[in-house]
Design a protein around this motif. Structure first.
Motif, mmCIF file in Angstrom:
data_model
loop_
_atom_site.group_PDB
_atom_site.id
_atom_site.type_symbol
_atom_site.label_atom_id
_atom_site.label_comp_id
_atom_site.label_asym_id
_atom_site.label_seq_id
_atom_site.Cartn_x
_atom_site.Cartn_y
_atom_site.Cartn_z
ATOM 1 N N THR A 44 8.587 5.529 -1.276
ATOM 2 C CA THR A 44 7.191 6.688 -1.674
ATOM 3 C C THR A 44 8.321 7.341 -2.825
ATOM 4 O O THR A 44 8.709 8.227 -2.859
ATOM 5 C CB THR A 44 7.040 7.151 0.022
ATOM 6 O OG1 THR A 44 7.304 6.132 0.869
ATOM 7 C CG2 THR A 44 5.694 7.697 -0.329
ATOM 8 N N HIS A 73 5.453 -0.066 -3.151
ATOM 9 C CA HIS A 73 6.265 0.763 -2.629
ATOM 10 C C HIS A 73 5.307 1.086 -1.645
ATOM 11 O O HIS A 73 5.574 1.530 -0.421
ATOM 12 C CB HIS A 73 7.076 1.230 -3.712
ATOM 13 C CG HIS A 73 5.845 2.206 -4.052
ATOM 14 N ND1 HIS A 73 5.985 3.811 -3.827
ATOM 15 C CD2 HIS A 73 5.176 1.757 -5.518
ATOM 16 C CE1 HIS A 73 5.196 3.925 -5.130
ATOM 17 N NE2 HIS A 73 4.528 3.527 -5.657
ATOM 18 N N GLU A 74 4.012 1.130 -1.859
ATOM 19 C CA GLU A 74 2.885 1.559 -0.617
ATOM 20 C C GLU A 74 1.850 0.733 -0.327
ATOM 21 O O GLU A 74 0.917 0.856 0.208
ATOM 22 C CB GLU A 74 2.936 2.438 -1.725
ATOM 23 C CG GLU A 74 2.966 3.809 -2.251
ATOM 24 C CD GLU A 74 2.898 4.717 -2.841
ATOM 25 O OE1 GLU A 74 0.949 3.998 -3.497
ATOM 26 O OE2 GLU A 74 3.116 5.753 -3.684
ATOM 27 N N ASP A 75 2.948 -0.303 -0.017
ATOM 28 C CA ASP A 75 2.011 -1.791 1.058
ATOM 29 C C ASP A 75 3.327 -2.222 2.447
ATOM 30 O O ASP A 75 3.602 -2.769 1.578
ATOM 31 C CB ASP A 75 1.540 -2.456 0.410
ATOM 32 C CG ASP A 75 0.717 -3.676 0.632
ATOM 33 O OD1 ASP A 75 0.661 -3.896 2.424
ATOM 34 O OD2 ASP A 75 -0.233 -4.215 0.059
#
Length: 331
Positions: A44, A73-75
């Protein structure tokens, strides 16, 4: 009267969860259309530069321009868990996971190139600028783009990586042990001007040295050091919640003061590189450590200037004047 004082603050910081707690990061690397590389991991971004540094690590292993790497990086439906963005652990932990995954990806690319180039082994094959090349006969080569055209629909070239940090539990009886690894170190020196009439403290100049293991991105690292200094400065001189029986009196920015650009000075940043052998290319995290030595340095400088030791933060003008008057009365 204005008085000048100098102070130094030192700190060391153990990165990661520590004390034997499992500290695991995971990553998946995929060959995407047009020969792009996808890095899938839960690193994150909270301002520490993860979007850049993690792609840089992947680019280094796979010898490809960072612009040709996509970081997902955010799913959580696409990426594996890489642990929290806390404890200054992402560069070390997740950086290692990405490096391992990319090294495994390198093996996959060589294997597929061997097939497409009609070779009998991967011996002599190397990665160079987005291509797989037979080093002693460079006419034999195939690009990542060509491989992606062949292996994207039915068979996708991908690899996984996992890294677990080494951390031991402290002895419950003696309190002894080595709960963290690795450690990062820093030192900050400041010069302050203290107005004994108003209690106002101004920072005149500062030198800040930070151990980074190996600087993956020196510009981002210096940005972290500047930001850490600003946060430490606010913590020391400005930010007062003014709690009264559990009620926050300074509950808005008109009362809760934070440093502005006018309160900052140009910092002489010194990056100390002593590569950590277990880290990705020697790099260690510095997220939280950059805030730690600032307050001790400023407090020591105030003491050097006026001979008053402050042990309660923030050092507001009112608080400093009170201590100065108390010091005079006790003489």
């Amino acid at each position: 009267m204005k008085k000048i004082g100098k102070g130094i603050g030192l700190s060391y910081y153990g990165t990661g969860y520590g004390n034997g707690f499992p500290d695991v990061s995971r990553a998946i690397i995929k060959l995407l259309p047009a020969g792009r590389i996808g890095i899938y991991c839960g690193v994150t971004e909270v301002g520490q530069g993860a979007k850049t540094s993690m792609r840089q690590i992947g680019a280094e292993v796979l010898d490809i321009d960072i612009e040709n790497i996509d970081l997902v990086h955010e799913d959580t439906s696409l990426m594996p868990d890489s642990g929290t963005a806390a404890a200054t652990r992402q560069t070390y932990n997740t950086g290692n996971a990405i490096k391992i995954a990319c090294e495994n990806m390198k093996k996959e690319l060589l294997e597929k190139a061997k097939i497409e180039l009609n070779l009998n082994s991967t011996s002599g094959l190397t990665l160079e600028k987005g291509e797989v090349i037979l080093s002693f006969f460079p006419q034999k080569r195939i690009s990542y783009k060509k491989l992606s055209e062949i292996y994207y629909n039915d068979v996708i070239i991908e690899a996984k990586g996992e890294f677990t940090a080494q951390t031991t539990e402290m002895d419950k009886e003696t309190g002894q042990g080595a709960p963290y690894w690795p450690y990062t170190f820093n030192a900050c020196a400041v010069e302050v001007e203290v107005d004994t009439e108003t209690g106002i403290v101004n920072i005149l100049k500062s030198t800040f040295a930070q151990d980074a293991g190996r600087a993956v991105n020196p510009m981002l690292l210096e940005g972290q050091m500047d930001g850490g200094f600003a946060m430490g400065l606010g913590y020391t001189l400005f930010e007062d919640l003014n709690l009264d029986k559990g009620i926050m009196k300074n509950n808005r920015f008109s009362k809760y003061l934070i440093p502005t650009a006018m309160d900052m000075v140009d910092i002489n940043n010194i990056i100390v590189e002593d590569p950590e052998p277990t880290a990705p290319y020697g790099a260690k995290g510095i997220g939280e450590p950059v805030t730690i030595p600032i307050a001790p340095a400023i407090l020591n400088a105030i003491y050097d200037a006026v001979g008053v030791r402050i042990k309660e933060l923030p050092v507001t003008p009112e608080k400093l004047i009170k201590h100065l008057r108390g010091c005079k009365e006790n003489r």
